[in-house]
Design a protein around this motif. Structure first.
Motif, PDB file in Angstrom:
ATOM      1  N   GLY A 105      36.131  33.084   2.305  1.00 13.62           N
ATOM      2  CA  GLY A 105      35.391  33.514   3.255  1.00 13.62           C
ATOM      3  C   GLY A 105      34.308  32.931   4.212  1.00 13.62           C
ATOM      4  N   ILE A 106      33.569  32.974   3.684  1.00 17.10           N
ATOM      5  CA  ILE A 106      32.283  31.921   3.903  1.00 17.10           C
ATOM      6  C   ILE A 106      32.798  30.670   4.099  1.00 17.10           C
ATOM      7  CG2 ILE A 106      30.266  30.424   2.933  1.00 17.10           C
ATOM      8  CD1 ILE A 106      30.265  33.350   1.037  1.00 17.10           C
ATOM      9  N   GLN A 107      33.743  30.403   3.414  1.00 18.62           N
ATOM     10  CA  GLN A 107      33.613  28.693   3.549  1.00 18.62           C
ATOM     11  C   GLN A 107      35.124  27.300   4.878  1.00 18.62           C
ATOM     12  OE1 GLN A 107      35.443  26.672   0.261  1.00 18.62           O
ATOM     13  NE2 GLN A 107      36.560  25.047   0.946  1.00 18.62           N
ATOM     14  N   GLU A 108      36.040  29.435   5.183  1.00 22.34           N
ATOM     15  CA  GLU A 108      36.732  29.448   6.319  1.00 22.34           C
ATOM     16  C   GLU A 108      35.122  29.395   7.849  1.00 22.34           C
ATOM     17  OE1 GLU A 108      40.053  31.547   8.519  1.00 22.34           O
ATOM     18  OE2 GLU A 108      39.157  32.143   6.461  1.00 22.34           O
ATOM     19  N   LYS A 109      34.411  30.436   7.980  1.00 27.86           N
ATOM     20  CA  LYS A 109      33.437  30.624   8.945  1.00 27.86           C
ATOM     21  C   LYS A 109      32.479  29.699   9.044  1.00 27.86           C
ATOM     22  CE  LYS A 109      33.567  35.870   9.081  1.00 27.86           C
ATOM     23  NZ  LYS A 109      33.551  36.740  10.501  1.00 27.86           N
ATOM     24  N   MET A 110      32.337  28.868   7.898  1.00 29.29           N
ATOM     25  CA  MET A 110      31.252  28.263   7.748  1.00 29.29           C
ATOM     26  C   MET A 110      31.717  26.866   8.230  1.00 29.29           C
ATOM     27  SD  MET A 110      27.337  27.082   6.707  1.00 29.29           S
ATOM     28  CE  MET A 110      28.031  28.363   5.242  1.00 29.29           C
ATOM     29  N   GLY A 111      32.989  26.277   7.675  1.00 37.48           N
ATOM     30  CA  GLY A 111      33.709  25.486   8.887  1.00 37.48           C
ATOM     31  C   GLY A 111      33.981  25.636  10.270  1.00 37.48           C
ATOM     32  N   THR A 112      33.811  26.818  11.034  1.00 35.28           N
ATOM     33  CA  THR A 112      33.746  26.830  12.181  1.00 35.28           C
ATOM     34  C   THR A 112      32.358  27.287  12.901  1.00 35.28           C
ATOM     35  OG1 THR A 112      35.885  28.322  11.604  1.00 35.28           O
ATOM     36  CG2 THR A 112      34.907  29.034  13.650  1.00 35.28           C
ATOM     37  N   PHE A 113      31.536  27.652  12.021  1.00 32.55           N
ATOM     38  CA  PHE A 113      30.097  27.031  12.741  1.00 32.55           C
ATOM     39  C   PHE A 113      29.634  25.772  13.059  1.00 32.55           C
ATOM     40  CE2 PHE A 113      29.452  32.065  10.711  1.00 32.55           C
ATOM     41  CZ  PHE A 113      29.447  32.351  11.960  1.00 32.55           C
ATOM     42  N   ARG A 120      36.941  20.273  12.607  1.00 36.38           N
ATOM     43  CA  ARG A 120      38.235  20.403  12.552  1.00 36.38           C
ATOM     44  C   ARG A 120      38.782  19.775  12.198  1.00 36.38           C
ATOM     45  NH1 ARG A 120      37.265  20.365  19.246  1.00 36.38           N
ATOM     46  NH2 ARG A 120      36.349  21.757  19.757  1.00 36.38           N
ATOM     47  N   HIS A 121      38.791  18.824  11.618  1.00 28.66           N
ATOM     48  CA  HIS A 121      39.640  17.769  10.021  1.00 28.66           C
ATOM     49  C   HIS A 121      39.434  17.988   9.028  1.00 28.66           C
ATOM     50  CE1 HIS A 121      40.724  16.250  13.780  1.00 28.66           C
ATOM     51  NE2 HIS A 121      39.209  15.342  14.365  1.00 28.66           N
ATOM     52  N   LEU A 122      38.841  19.555   8.473  1.00 31.13           N
ATOM     53  CA  LEU A 122      38.447  20.094   7.015  1.00 31.13           C
ATOM     54  C   LEU A 122      39.894  18.788   5.896  1.00 31.13           C
ATOM     55  CD1 LEU A 122      36.513  22.601   7.282  1.00 31.13           C
ATOM     56  CD2 LEU A 122      35.542  20.910   6.383  1.00 31.13           C
ATOM     57  N   GLN A 123      41.090  18.991   6.148  1.00 28.02           N
ATOM     58  CA  GLN A 123      41.945  18.619   5.633  1.00 28.02           C
ATOM     59  C   GLN A 123      42.364  17.172   5.108  1.00 28.02           C
ATOM     60  OE1 GLN A 123      43.987  20.862   3.931  1.00 28.02           O
ATOM     61  NE2 GLN A 123      42.462  22.689   4.413  1.00 28.02           N
ATOM     62  N   THR A 124      41.982  16.579   6.241  1.00 29.09           N
ATOM     63  CA  THR A 124      41.831  14.473   6.560  1.00 29.09           C
ATOM     64  C   THR A 124      40.350  13.841   5.905  1.00 29.09           C
ATOM     65  OG1 THR A 124      41.792  14.501   8.518  1.00 29.09           O
ATOM     66  CG2 THR A 124      43.997  14.776   7.651  1.00 29.09           C
ATOM     67  N   CYS A 125      39.221  14.632   6.428  1.00 31.96           N
ATOM     68  CA  CYS A 125      38.248  14.478   6.583  1.00 31.96           C
ATOM     69  C   CYS A 125      37.664  13.712   5.944  1.00 31.96           C
ATOM     70  CB  CYS A 125      37.415  14.323   8.200  1.00 31.96           C
ATOM     71  SG  CYS A 125      36.233  13.614   8.337  1.00 31.96           S
ATOM     72  N   LYS A 144      34.833  13.181   5.189  1.00 32.01           N
ATOM     73  CA  LYS A 144      33.636  13.111   5.210  1.00 32.01           C
ATOM     74  C   LYS A 144      32.804  14.884   5.593  1.00 32.01           C
ATOM     75  CE  LYS A 144      29.744  11.188   8.463  1.00 32.01           C
ATOM     76  NZ  LYS A 144      29.189  10.929   9.557  1.00 32.01           N
ATOM     77  N   GLU A 145      33.357  15.183   6.212  1.00 28.65           N
ATOM     78  CA  GLU A 145      33.132  17.028   7.349  1.00 28.65           C
ATOM     79  C   GLU A 145      33.803  17.934   5.741  1.00 28.65           C
ATOM     80  OE1 GLU A 145      35.882  18.038   9.566  1.00 28.65           O
ATOM     81  OE2 GLU A 145      34.909  16.125  11.543  1.00 28.65           O
ATOM     82  N   GLY A 146      34.298  17.359   4.458  1.00 24.80           N
ATOM     83  CA  GLY A 146      34.520  18.241   3.293  1.00 24.80           C
ATOM     84  C   GLY A 146      33.464  18.226   2.361  1.00 24.80           C
ATOM     85  N   ILE A 147      32.767  16.940   2.418  1.00 24.73           N
ATOM     86  CA  ILE A 147      31.532  16.647   1.484  1.00 24.73           C
ATOM     87  C   ILE A 147      30.179  17.676   2.655  1.00 24.73           C
ATOM     88  CG2 ILE A 147      29.840  15.373   0.990  1.00 24.73           C
ATOM     89  CD1 ILE A 147      31.775  13.253   0.925  1.00 24.73           C
ATOM     90  N   LEU A 148      30.186  17.147   3.651  1.00 23.99           N
ATOM     91  CA  LEU A 148      28.796  18.256   4.623  1.00 23.99           C
ATOM     92  C   LEU A 148      29.085  19.699   3.981  1.00 23.99           C
ATOM     93  CD1 LEU A 148      28.635  15.874   7.657  1.00 23.99           C
ATOM     94  CD2 LEU A 148      27.354  15.869   5.187  1.00 23.99           C
ATOM     95  N   LEU A 149      30.839  19.951   4.233  1.00 29.65           N
ATOM     96  CA  LEU A 149      30.814  21.368   4.404  1.00 29.65           C
ATOM     97  C   LEU A 149      31.161  21.947   2.960  1.00 29.65           C
ATOM     98  CD1 LEU A 149      32.161  24.411   5.456  1.00 29.65           C
ATOM     99  CD2 LEU A 149      34.877  23.482   4.454  1.00 29.65           C
ATOM    100  N   ASP A 150      30.333  21.724   1.759  1.00 26.60           N
ATOM    101  CA  ASP A 150      31.033  21.420   0.017  1.00 26.60           C
ATOM    102  C   ASP A 150      29.132  22.099   0.168  1.00 26.60           C
ATOM    103  OD1 ASP A 150      31.003  22.256  -2.681  1.00 26.60           O
ATOM    104  OD2 ASP A 150      30.097  20.422  -2.908  1.00 26.60           O
ATOM    105  N   TYR A 151      28.186  20.720   1.441  1.00 26.83           N
ATOM    106  CA  TYR A 151      26.866  20.740   0.604  1.00 26.83           C
ATOM    107  C   TYR A 151      25.863  22.188   0.999  1.00 26.83           C
ATOM    108  CZ  TYR A 151      22.220  19.612   2.324  1.00 26.83           C
ATOM    109  OH  TYR A 151      21.251  19.492   2.464  1.00 26.83           O
ATOM    110  N   TYR A 152      26.821  22.711   2.432  1.00 22.69           N
ATOM    111  CA  TYR A 152      25.902  23.649   3.358  1.00 22.69           C
ATOM    112  C   TYR A 152      26.395  25.127   2.000  1.00 22.69           C
ATOM    113  CZ  TYR A 152      24.990  20.967   7.401  1.00 22.69           C
ATOM    114  OH  TYR A 152      24.001  20.454   7.957  1.00 22.69           O
ATOM    115  N   VAL A 153      28.196  25.216   1.749  1.00 23.77           N
ATOM    116  CA  VAL A 153      28.545  26.042   1.052  1.00 23.77           C
ATOM    117  C   VAL A 153      27.364  25.797   0.589  1.00 23.77           C
ATOM    118  CG1 VAL A 153      30.560  27.703   0.246  1.00 23.77           C
ATOM    119  CG2 VAL A 153      30.831  26.256   2.567  1.00 23.77           C
ATOM    120  N   SER A 154      27.393  25.657  -0.967  1.00 25.25           N
ATOM    121  CA  SER A 154      26.917  25.706  -1.865  1.00 25.25           C
ATOM    122  C   SER A 154      25.529  26.447  -1.838  1.00 25.25           C
ATOM    123  CB  SER A 154      27.087  24.110  -2.755  1.00 25.25           C
ATOM    124  OG  SER A 154      28.306  23.896  -2.551  1.00 25.25           O
ATOM    125  N   GLY A 155      24.911  25.563  -0.807  1.00 26.50           N
ATOM    126  CA  GLY A 155      23.325  26.073  -0.613  1.00 26.50           C
ATOM    127  C   GLY A 155      23.413  27.644  -0.293  1.00 26.50           C
TER     128      GLY A 155
END
Length: 258
Positions: free
Chosen positions: A14-22, A26-31, A33-44
Motif C-alpha cells: 500500500g505504501i508503494q502504491e500510494k507513494m507512486g500516486t503522490f 504513471r509509467h512504473l511498469q515500463t519506465c 527511472k520512475e521505478g528507481i525513484l519510487l524505490d528510493y522514496y519507499v525505502s527511505g
C-alpha cells in the motif's frame, strides 16, 4: 502531514502504491527511472518507520531525501558538495545548543547520526549511478527478430512434393501414386487367361534367357546400359547442383537487401 498519516496506515504494498500516486508516477511498469525513484522514496520511508519517527520527523526526513535528489538533478551538485550541504542542514535541524533554532531541532544526536549513516549507504554510496540516471541518455532497445519462411512450391517447379521422400514405397504406390490403367488391364488379362497360360509362362521362365548370346554380346549390352545409367545420374546431379546454386544465390540476395 496528511500524506504521511495515510502512508503510515498502509502495509508495504500500500505504501508503494500510494507513494507512486503522490509522486505522479504513471509509467512504473515500463519506465526504469520512475521505478528507481519510487524505490528510493519507499525505502527511505520504511527506514524512518523502523526508527519510529514522529509525524514532524517524517516530514523533515522525507523533505531531506527530496532535496538531496533535487540538488543532484537540478543543480548538478557533486558528491562532495552534497555531503557539505547535508552537514549544514543537519546542523540546523539536528541537536544544537542555540536557543534561536530550538524549534527546528527535531532530531536528537542518535537520530541525526542514524540519518547520516543511512544516507551514506543509500544515496552517497551509489551517487554515480544516480548521476547516470539523470544525465545519461539511454538508447531505446527494440527487441525483435525477422524470419523468412520458404514455402514448398508446386510440383511444376523442381521441388519434391511435401513429405513424399519420407513415405515408404508401398504406401506411396498404393495411395499417392496408384498403378496406371495399362497395368490394371494387364492384370485383368492374366486372370482371364487362367492357370494354363500361367503354366506356360512358368515353363518359359525356366528357360535360360541368355541362350544364343556370347560373352562379347553380354559385355556390349552391359556397357551400353551402364553408360546410359551414368549419363542419367550425371544429368540428375547437374540439375540438383543448379537448383542448390539458385537457392543459395536467392538467399545471398536476401541477406544483401537486409
Amino acid at each position: 502531514m496528511d500524506q504521511i498519516t495515510d502512508l503510515l496506515k498502509e502495509n508495504v504494498d500500500g505504501i508503494q502504491e500510494k507513494m507512486g500516486t503522490f509522486l505522479n508516477f504513471r509509467h512504473l511498469q515500463t519506465c526504469l527511472k520512475e521505478g528507481i525513484l519510487l524505490d528510493y522514496y519507499v525505502s527511505g520511508f520504511l527506514w524512518a518507520k523502523g526508527m519510529e519517527f514522529s509525524i514532524t520527523q517524517y516530514s523533515k526526513f522525507m523533505t531531506l531525501l527530496d532535496m538531496l535528489l533535487h540538488n543532484l538533478r537540478t543543480l548538478h551538485m557533486s558528491l562532495e558538495d552534497s555531503i557539505k550541504w547535508l552537514g549544514e542542514v543537519m546542523a540546523e535541524i539536528g541537536p544544537i545548543q542555540s536557543q534561536k533554532n530550538e524549534e527546528q531541532n527535531v532530531f536528537n544526536i542518535e537520530q541525526a547520526n542514524a540519518i547520516i549513516d543511512y544516507l551514506k549507504i543509500s544515496l552517497f554510496q551509489h551517487y554515480r549511478l544516480y548521476e547516470f540516471l539523470f544525465f545519461s541518455t539511454r538508447e531505446e532497445i527494440v527487441i525483435g527478430t525477422e524470419q523468412v519462411i520458404e514455402v514448398v512450391k508446386t510440383s511444376v517447379h523442381p521441388f519434391p512434393e511435401p513429405l513424399v521422400e519420407g513415405i515408404s514405397f508401398d504406401i506411396h504406390s498404393t495411395f499417392i501414386e496408384p498403378p496406371s490403367t495399362s497395368d490394371m488391364e494387364m492384370k485383368g488379362l492374366d486372370q482371364e487367361q487362367g492357370p494354363e497360360h500361367s503354366q506356360s509362362e512358368s515353363d518359359t521362365s525356366d528357360m535360360d534367357p541368355l541362350v544364343g548370346f556370347t560373352i562379347e554380346d553380354v559385355k556390349s549390352v552391359l556397357a551400353q546400359v551402364t553408360e546410359d545409367i551414368l549419363k542419367g545420374i550425371q544429368t540428375e546431379i547437374n540439375e540438383k547442383l543448379q537448383i542448390q546454386e539458385e537457392a543459395f544465390n536467392t538467399r545471398i540476395e536476401k541477406l544483401k537487401k537486409a
